[in-house]
Design a protein around this motif. Structure first.
Motif, PDB file in Angstrom:
ATOM      1  N   ALA B  14       0.833  -1.200   0.000  1.00 13.24           N
ATOM      2  CA  ALA B  14       0.000   0.000   0.000  1.00 13.24           C
ATOM      3  C   ALA B  14       0.869   1.252   0.000  1.00 13.24           C
ATOM      4  O   ALA B  14       0.551   2.237  -0.632  1.00 13.24           O
ATOM      5  CB  ALA B  14      -0.923  -0.006   1.215  1.00 13.24           C
ATOM      6  N   GLN B 205      13.416   4.411   2.067  1.00 17.49           N
ATOM      7  CA  GLN B 205      12.335   5.380   2.067  1.00 17.49           C
ATOM      8  C   GLN B 205      12.735   6.502   2.998  1.00 17.49           C
ATOM      9  O   GLN B 205      13.613   6.361   3.811  1.00 17.49           O
ATOM     10  CB  GLN B 205      11.037   4.733   2.574  1.00 17.49           C
ATOM     11  N   GLY B 206      12.058   7.588   2.889  1.00 18.34           N
ATOM     12  CA  GLY B 206      12.325   8.675   3.813  1.00 18.34           C
ATOM     13  C   GLY B 206      11.844   8.294   5.201  1.00 18.34           C
ATOM     14  O   GLY B 206      11.471   7.159   5.447  1.00 18.34           O
ATOM     15  N   PRO B 207      11.843   9.243   6.103  1.00 19.73           N
ATOM     16  CA  PRO B 207      11.338   8.984   7.444  1.00 19.73           C
ATOM     17  C   PRO B 207       9.925   8.430   7.388  1.00 19.73           C
ATOM     18  O   PRO B 207       9.141   8.801   6.525  1.00 19.73           O
ATOM     19  CB  PRO B 207      11.330  10.367   8.099  1.00 19.73           C
ATOM     20  N   GLY B 208       9.628   7.539   8.303  1.00 16.28           N
ATOM     21  CA  GLY B 208       8.331   6.878   8.281  1.00 16.28           C
ATOM     22  C   GLY B 208       7.170   7.848   8.293  1.00 16.28           C
ATOM     23  O   GLY B 208       7.180   8.835   9.016  1.00 16.28           O
ATOM     24  N   ARG B 209       6.179   7.571   7.464  1.00 16.28           N
ATOM     25  CA  ARG B 209       4.991   8.419   7.424  1.00 16.28           C
ATOM     26  C   ARG B 209       3.811   7.673   7.989  1.00 16.28           C
ATOM     27  O   ARG B 209       3.708   6.468   7.838  1.00 16.28           O
ATOM     28  CB  ARG B 209       4.638   8.746   5.973  1.00 16.28           C
ATOM     29  N   GLY B 210       2.909   8.401   8.613  1.00 17.67           N
ATOM     30  CA  GLY B 210       1.670   7.781   9.063  1.00 17.67           C
ATOM     31  C   GLY B 210       0.667   7.830   7.936  1.00 17.67           C
ATOM     32  O   GLY B 210       0.566   8.807   7.222  1.00 17.67           O
ATOM     33  N   SER B 211      -0.058   6.760   7.723  1.00 19.52           N
ATOM     34  CA  SER B 211      -1.098   6.798   6.693  1.00 19.52           C
ATOM     35  C   SER B 211      -2.438   6.925   7.377  1.00 19.52           C
ATOM     36  O   SER B 211      -2.524   6.991   8.595  1.00 19.52           O
ATOM     37  CB  SER B 211      -1.058   5.521   5.867  1.00 19.52           C
ATOM     38  N   CYS B 212      -3.478   6.895   6.568  1.00 17.18           N
ATOM     39  CA  CYS B 212      -4.832   6.995   7.127  1.00 17.18           C
ATOM     40  C   CYS B 212      -5.115   5.850   8.078  1.00 17.18           C
ATOM     41  O   CYS B 212      -5.708   6.015   9.128  1.00 17.18           O
ATOM     42  CB  CYS B 212      -5.860   6.961   5.992  1.00 17.18           C
ATOM     43  N   SER B 215      -3.166   6.145  11.638  1.00 16.63           N
ATOM     44  CA  SER B 215      -3.006   7.592  11.768  1.00 16.63           C
ATOM     45  C   SER B 215      -2.460   7.971  13.128  1.00 16.63           C
ATOM     46  O   SER B 215      -2.827   7.393  14.146  1.00 16.63           O
ATOM     47  CB  SER B 215      -4.352   8.268  11.541  1.00 16.63           C
ATOM     48  N   ARG B 216      -1.557   8.954  13.082  1.00 13.61           N
ATOM     49  CA  ARG B 216      -1.041   9.440  14.350  1.00 13.61           C
ATOM     50  C   ARG B 216      -1.763  10.714  14.758  1.00 13.61           C
ATOM     51  O   ARG B 216      -1.398  11.368  15.701  1.00 13.61           O
ATOM     52  CB  ARG B 216       0.456   9.752  14.192  1.00 13.61           C
ATOM     53  N   VAL B 217      -2.764  11.048  13.959  1.00 15.95           N
ATOM     54  CA  VAL B 217      -3.478  12.292  14.237  1.00 15.95           C
ATOM     55  C   VAL B 217      -4.608  12.022  15.214  1.00 15.95           C
ATOM     56  O   VAL B 217      -5.437  11.151  15.001  1.00 15.95           O
ATOM     57  CB  VAL B 217      -4.064  12.877  12.930  1.00 15.95           C
ATOM     58  N   MET B 219      -7.937  13.193  16.736  1.00  8.30           N
ATOM     59  CA  MET B 219      -9.028  14.142  16.523  1.00  8.30           C
ATOM     60  C   MET B 219     -10.002  14.022  17.683  1.00  8.30           C
ATOM     61  O   MET B 219     -10.767  13.069  17.749  1.00  8.30           O
ATOM     62  CB  MET B 219      -9.750  13.811  15.206  1.00  8.30           C
TER      63      MET B 219
END
Lengths: 362, 467
Positions: B14, B205-212, B215-217, B219
């Motif tokens: 993904a 890859q670059g620094p790890g990203r959070g996906s949907c 999510s690290r967001v 709300m």
């Protein structure tokens, strides 16, 4: 106090259901944004035939900057059209166990007297520039922004005194440089925010951001509200850039496409893609007239797109690792690309063959 | 030595859509009818089936995607670098040679996306096998890795050696051809997942990203959150949308108008400083220059914003306003901009200054705002913030834009500036003839450019030729 709590809960539930009604219509509205939905021809093709084809361009690398000993992650032009600031991955050679610090964002101040940068340190710091070799720049560093995750992008507004930042914590924020005060924060992305761009509008009030939630969102800087959102990409949006008139913006994504979204039509109006382009676009920028869209990709190439015709004008090789950043100079005379191959390349148009019977590329 | 945390297994496909796409390409390349021509390749005394040549790969890609050979070679090289195609001879370098060099398609078992991330134990077993086969003479970096792994997995080292010996024994049972192929496949897999020092790490890859999904967001669904959502949906549903055909017309006219002003499309006179290494263009177009070029003066007529953004243009406009006794409008606008983009600490001082100079009754440079806006502004001044003058600023801006600006464009002053402004001559021709596409001439069938003088047909003047 108890009644207040109850009142809160009641309001919360009714608000929630009201929001859900709006939310249920949202997917349909978002689908209408898609350029190609319901079998519609992509809008840009409606006008493509009326546009004169561009000539065949020859772009040559005129400068190769090799100062970095490591991957170049970000760059920005100074308003004087000649100077560049760029940032890279910084490795501490002495402490093998320390992780490398990625400085993923950098920006030049409009006056040319300072730069801002940040990355995995979760901060955005401003360094006043000095040409005195004896002065230690690091000593004058000022920490302006503080996020709870990595800093992915930063940009000064119209002056040296305000900075807009985007972060892996899912928010964007506007800061006062002198005091470090948070002036406004922007919540709404469902995942990391990877990029932002300020609108070149008359009232200078909005900016667009793109994130890992595949959404591009337009924000009102004054109120902190999201004004418009676009969700047609199939993967992370790595880069967003406004069309010079301010009525549209382009985005580059890991799904190997670049797309043009019109703000007044509230929809996607063009997709720039090709079957042979498999890797994600990391960085996009327009030429001065908005006719050309330059996009740097993770397969080490740069593709130049004809914005109005929707076709590719040319493909540029030269970098030996992924292109991580790309910006056209402020006066549009050249564009600079930075790559993980440790170099920056400034390219200009050397000449342009006239329009003739060209093999249709794309 | 990956930089940044690796994504957890399962999320790889993904997160890296390009792997899926490469796999699709490679699968279609192996199609018996439409794919690349397969042949049997003789290596020493063995015959390996289902091999392809580098040049066939490039040709196939060029045809399938309708691209140039250079691009096809690049795409093929990328496939090889990611281990989807491997060279049969010299499997140590993952390069695509567009000649008779034989290649084969990697088995899906060893696809990057299948076995991710590469397990340390497996690498240890692989190195152990190599070590045994080569009787202790591993390549430098492999020797280092081997020693390091030995230390790290010391507790399970017997298992590693046992597995290695077992695999080598099983391999001996196979036919020579199969043994060779499997060795190549495995070697390719490890070249991709554990590249030798100096070789590019395509999987980085670059620094790890959070996906949907992960999510690290956070709300918090508070009342505020829902109010904002409702507001957003209300606006979205009620928004008037312009027809896309109209928007596209706008792009056409914008690009058409700005085309000649775009150095990357139309070139620039006297020459592009990056190409000719001559600073003349920058000198002539410096922010504050006594004699602006014709193109620059033309741009002031494109939009009010363009005029204001150019310091020279703005100065002339200020002069013009001065003659009409409405210079305070522009000054007021400038002061408001200073407030909007100024330091937070300066806000109260700036607001006071603006009030004294422009808004107070009997002020020295009183601006004429409609009474309602003036009332609201004065009311807001009790609690000054950086946006408190927004309404007044917008009112004055629109006044200038709708009234003063059009008159400026029609004025003798502007017309004079336009007439005075010069068009720089092109610089001496160098090795690469610099061409402009003549605006009203028909497309030339010639493929090679012949040096064309910039004639009047271009609308650029300077028809005397080149200096």
């Amino acid at each position: 106090m108890a009644t207040e709590g109850l009142h809160e809960n009641e309001t919360l539930a009714s608000l929630k259901s009201e929001a859900e009604v709006g939310g249920s219509l949202e997917p349909r509205r978002l689908r209408l944004q898609r350029g190609t939905d319901y079998g519609l021809v992509l809008p840009v093709h409606q006008v493509a035939e009326r546009v004169e084809a561009l000539g065949q361009f020859v772009m040559k690398t005129r400068r190769t900057l090799k100062g970095h000993g490591n991957k170049v992650l970000c760059m920005d032009w100074c308003k004087d059209k000649r100077r560049i600031v760029s940032s890279s991955q910084v490795c501490h050679e002495h402490a093998v166990t320390m992780p490398c610090t990625w400085v993923m964002a950098c920006a030049y101040a409009p006056s040319g007297c300072a730069i801002a940068c940040g990355g995995l340190d979760n901060k955005c710091s401003v360094y006043p520039l000095t040409f005195d070799k004896n002065e230690n720049m690091a000593a004058k560093k000022k920490s302006v922004a503080m996020h709870t995750n990595y800093l992915s992008a930063c940009s000064f507004t119209n002056s040296d005194m305000q900075i807009l930042t985007a972060s892996g914590d899912g928010t964007c924020a506007l800061w006062d440089v002198e005091s470090g005060q948070l002036l406004q924060s922007f919540h709404g992305h469902g995942a990391d925010v990877l990029c932002l761009d300020l609108a070149p509008s008359e009232t200078g009030n909005t900016f667009v951001s793109g994130g890992c939630d595949k959404k591009a969102m337009v924000w009102d800087m004054r109120s902190g509200q999201c004004v418009q959102a676009f969700e047609t990409h199939e993967s992370d949006i790595n880069s967003v850039r406004y069309y010079p008139s301010g009525d549209a913006f382009a985005s580059g994504s890991d799904d190997a496409t670049c797309r043009l979204y019109d703000l007044r039509a509230d929809r996607e109006v063009a997709i720039y893609s090709k079957e042979s382009i498999i890797f994600g676009a990391s960085s996009v920028d327009f030429s001065l007239s908005g006719r050309l869209l330059f996009a740097g990709y993770n397969d080490y190439t740069i593709n130049v797109w004809d914005v109005l015709k929707g076709s590719r004008v040319s493909i540029l090789f030269g970098h030996e690792n992924r292109v991580s950043t790309l910006r056209v100079s402020p006066d549009g005379t050249a564009f600079c690309s930075g790559s993980w191959d440790h170099t920056l390349r400034v390219r200009g148009m050397v000449f342009c063959f006239p329009v003739c019977e060209r093999r249709e590329d794309g | 030595m990956a930089a940044g945390p690796a994504p957890p297994p399962g999320r790889l496909r993904a997160q890296m859509p390009h792997l899926r796409k490469m796999e699709r390409v490679v699968v279609s390349m192996q199609d018996p009818d439409q794919g690349v021509k397969m042949r049997s390749q003789r290596l020493l005394v063995t015959v390996i089936p289902h091999a392809v040549t580098g040049s066939d790969v490039v040709q196939w890609l060029a045809q399938k995607f309708c691209v140039s050979e250079e691009e096809a070679l690049h795409l093929g090289a990328v496939l090889v670098q990611h281990g989807y195609i491997y060279p049969l001879r010299d499997p140590r370098s993952l390069m695509l040679r567009p000649d008779e060099t034989p290649y084969r398609f990697q088995t899906p078992y060893f696809w990057t996306s299948t076995l991710w991330p590469a397990a340390e134990l497996d690498y240890a077993i692989y190195l152990a096998k190599k070590n045994i086969r080569k009787r202790g003479t591993l390549v430098d970096y492999e020797k280092d890795c081997y020693d390091r792994l030995h230390k790290k997995i010391n507790h399970a080292w017997d298992l590693v050696l046992m597995q290695a010996r077992e695999q080598l024994r099983a391999a001996k049972q196979r036919r020579k051809g199969d043994r060779l192929v499997i060795a190549c496949q495995e070697q390719t897999y490890w070249l991709v997942n554990r590249p030798p020092p100096g070789a590019p790490n395509v999987l980085e890859q670059g620094p790890g990203r959070g996906s949907c999904a992960a999510s690290r967001v956070l709300m918090t669904k508070s009342a505020d959150f829902y109010k904002r959502e409702i507001e957003y949906f209300r606006k979205a549903l009620g928004r008037t949308r312009v027809k896309s055909s109209i928007c596209l017309e706008a792009y056409l006219s914008f690009c058409g108008q700005r085309g000649p002003h775009d150095p990357l499309v139309s070139g620039c006179l006297p020459s592009n400083p990056w190409i000719s290494d001559d600073d003349a263009y920058w000198v002539m177009n410096a922010p504050t220059v006594a004699a602006p070029t014709k193109l620059r003066v033309e741009r002031w007529g494109f939009s009010f914003r363009e005029l204001l953004e150019d310091p020279v243009g703005r100065a002339h406009f200020m002069d013009f306003l001065g003659k009409e006794f409405s210079g305070e409008n522009l000054s007021f606008w400038e002061a408001c901009e200073e407030l909007r983009y100024g330091a937070q600490a300066q806000v109260p001082t700036l607001v006071d200054a603006v009030y004294e100079q422009f808004l107070a009754p009997g002020a020295a440079r009183w601006v004429n705002i409609d009474s309602r806006t003036m009332e609201q502004t004065l009311e807001g001044l009790h609690q000054p913030h950086r946006y408190v003058l927004d309404d007044a600023q917008l009112h004055i801006y629109m006044l200038m834009k709708k009234d003063s600006y059009p008159r400026f464009l029609k004025s003798d002053m502007y017309k004079g500036l336009l007439a005075e402004a010069g068009i720089p001559l092109g610089t001496k021709r160098r090795v690469f003839p610099f061409m402009w596409r003549p605006r009203h001439s028909s497309p030339s069938p010639a493929l090679l450019p012949t040096p064309v003088e910039p004639t009047a047909a271009c609308g650029l003047g300077g028809g005397d030729g080149v200096a």
